[in-house]
Scaffold this motif. Sequence first.
Motif, PDB file in Angstrom:
ATOM      1  N   SER A   1       0.832  -1.214   0.000  1.00 26.56           N
ATOM      2  CA  SER A   1       0.000   0.000   0.000  1.00 26.56           C
ATOM      3  C   SER A   1       0.862   1.257   0.000  1.00 26.56           C
ATOM      4  CB  SER A   1      -0.928  -0.003   1.214  1.00 26.56           C
ATOM      5  OG  SER A   1      -0.177   0.121   2.421  1.00 26.56           O
ATOM      6  N   ILE A   2       2.013   1.218   0.698  1.00 24.30           N
ATOM      7  CA  ILE A   2       2.920   2.374   0.695  1.00 24.30           C
ATOM      8  C   ILE A   2       3.469   2.611  -0.713  1.00 24.30           C
ATOM      9  CG2 ILE A   2       5.169   3.178   1.525  1.00 24.30           C
ATOM     10  CD1 ILE A   2       4.542   1.846   4.204  1.00 24.30           C
ATOM     11  N   VAL A   3       3.830   1.533  -1.386  1.00 24.42           N
ATOM     12  CA  VAL A   3       4.345   1.681  -2.754  1.00 24.42           C
ATOM     13  C   VAL A   3       3.274   2.282  -3.666  1.00 24.42           C
ATOM     14  CG1 VAL A   3       5.162   0.412  -4.778  1.00 24.42           C
ATOM     15  CG2 VAL A   3       6.054  -0.163  -2.526  1.00 24.42           C
ATOM     16  N   MET A   4       2.016   1.870  -3.503  1.00 26.71           N
ATOM     17  CA  MET A   4       0.945   2.417  -4.336  1.00 26.71           C
ATOM     18  C   MET A   4       0.732   3.905  -4.041  1.00 26.71           C
ATOM     19  SD  MET A   4       0.381  -0.122  -6.169  1.00 26.71           S
ATOM     20  CE  MET A   4      -0.905   0.622  -7.154  1.00 26.71           C
ATOM     21  N   LYS A   5       0.855   4.313  -2.774  1.00 26.46           N
ATOM     22  CA  LYS A   5       0.744   5.735  -2.449  1.00 26.46           C
ATOM     23  C   LYS A   5       1.871   6.530  -3.100  1.00 26.46           C
ATOM     24  CE  LYS A   5      -1.627   5.555   2.032  1.00 26.46           C
ATOM     25  NZ  LYS A   5      -1.515   5.861   3.487  1.00 26.46           N
TER      26      LYS A   5
END
Length: 740
Positions: free
Chosen positions: A90-94
Amino acid sequence: MDPNGNGKRTMPKLMDIYSRQRQDSDSGLECPDLDFVYDDADSLVNEVAELYSYTEQPEFQLNVKAFEDQMREWKLSPFWLKFSDCKRRSIVMKLMDQLEVSNKATRMKAARCILYLAQGCWAELQSDAEQQMWTRKNVILLYESGVFGAFIELLNIEIENSSAASTALRKLAVSVVDSTDLRIVLSVLYIMMEVIRTVRDDDTDEIQNYCEAFKSDLGNLAGEELLAVKLLGMVTRFCSGSAPHFPMKKVLLLLWKTILTSLGGMDTLRELKRTYREQAGLSMTQDTMEVARTMRASSPPASAADLLETQNQKRNSRPFRRSLMKQSSLDETMGMDYEPTDQTDDEVREFEERQAMEEAGEIPRPPSPRPSTPAPSKGKGLPWTPKARQKDLDQFLESTRIKFVGFQLQGDRVSLAGLPQPIHEGVEVLKHNMYTSLAEVQIQKEEDIARNPISTPELSVPQTATEVLYQAMLPNLPQYMIALLKILLAAAPTSKAKTDSINIMSDVLPEEMPLTVLQSMKLGIDVNRHKEIIVKAVSAILLLLLKHLKLNHIYQFEFMSQHLVFANCIPLVLKFFNQNIMAYVGAKNTIPILDFPSCIIGDQPELTAESLEIGDNQQYSWRNIFSCINLLRILNKLTKWKHSRIMMLVVFKSAPILKRTLKVRHAMMQLYVLKLLKMQTKFLGRQWRKSNMRTMSAIYQKVRHRLNDDWAYGNDLDARPWDFQVSLRFKYSYNNSNSV
């Protein structure tokens, strides 16, 4: 004489410093065999370390700070290792969402965060092994999330950034600061490319599938410009002067790994060659790389200067010989005094007495060896199976028929009527060693199509990765070749600095010049290292393209070769080798404690003149030997079976340059040097062959023999050098008419 028994000469201070840098391995007689293993690239750790210059070291902390600040903004802990897999995704997608915002500062901050992850979140680790493990783990996650494609779009934005180009053009000296954003983007792409390209034994099937998908995506981007062509365009723009801030080292390294990943390396080339030959009904022959790896390096022929220098250095440690008594006059002219000792007089007296007793018959002389036929030894012999071309058989039949029968039989390769039995056996030997290359088959097909265009329809061209790349490169291929050779010339150690030449140092020079001697030493090593890496990348790019194009179709290979020759590639490579090659191979332009990731993991020692050499114990430079072998292979490919280009080697006096390269005790490197010498021996004259018998013997032992090739004597008609310019002009006019 001094207390150590040396001559009265004292080494100047500069020579002492020069020897401290360990570039004094000029004596080819003392050079040990190098255990260098030629491969597609160096290890993953070394390849990633070469991506960064030592000037960029402070920027590693900026990546950590950007990641920690971003995590605080999102009210998250700044420790990547503590997150679950779902949270990491999820951090990578943000971060991916932030890459698409219009604010450049926000965009590049997210890019720095991703670069920190691609570097293995090193701030939380304690060892290099952990850093490599987390780099691989994070890169796979980034690829799954589509980061590679997003950074390609980011690269497009930075390439078209006119404000950065105009700012760099207004500056008197472009520095590393002007290419900060481009270097971030290129570093992420390069690390992902290199990690995914490198296969490990412990990879799961899922990771291997990702690697295969990544390779296919690189060569088949539908509706978009290929990454390799995009990078070649950057090289061309840089050389034209319109984008002086482009970080050329990173661009060239990424271009090399893009071609290597999408087209394949040595193993892929071997499999493709086997497949194509089987499809053409041809048998597979010995693989050059495999045979070369089994060879042993031979002792290089010593020059007169080397022999004199060795005799002077070892005069006190060697037994005295009468042949050296005439050396005193030479020593006096060099300012060195020879003082005989009592021990030397005793040795001379003993030698003369023994010789007198032998002449008087008091001491029996050892029996002189009589020449005899050596017994055949098992397992020994020449490493190569000899080859013969169809042209050799035709010429042999033509000459023997005229001699014994009195007329020719055009096109008849079967009838042997009227020829004696030894000629029959010679024809059988030629047919047994007949080798038909893929190029001959491809040329024959093209000639059949040109001769009978209606009855011989053109076949559909398979869209292989090489074919797709060639079609994309074709419109601007001459400009690409000129740009690559310009950069190679600027990075060559023998090149002189010119005001009008391109500045390849823009991504290594700091904004403020060093103030201390230690900083100057560090920058000097960094600049030399920078040049060596650029030479390595350019040589690998050219060789890969030549190898793949030759397999795909011989005319594509000839088209690229022709433009390389037009751009003076042959004299450029010879100029590169016209240096102290032993010093270049043994150059130590590296600071191990400043290499990534050693410079950021664990306790860092204080940088001093002594700490610059900590951990630097290798006898040779991997990248420099790799570059030398690549350039020799390129020169071989450009000149093989090309009479006019071989004559260029003779005209540019390449023989002494290549002979000096034989000092490097590495079998594969010597093989390609000997190949280049073999193709021009017939033009160098009888006196050269007489005075270089050790070189001729090495050629006989190591290079493949072509039956009926008169390389050692130069008696055939091809040895006449006067008509090479006519053949060159005819060949180029023929190629130009066909290309139109």
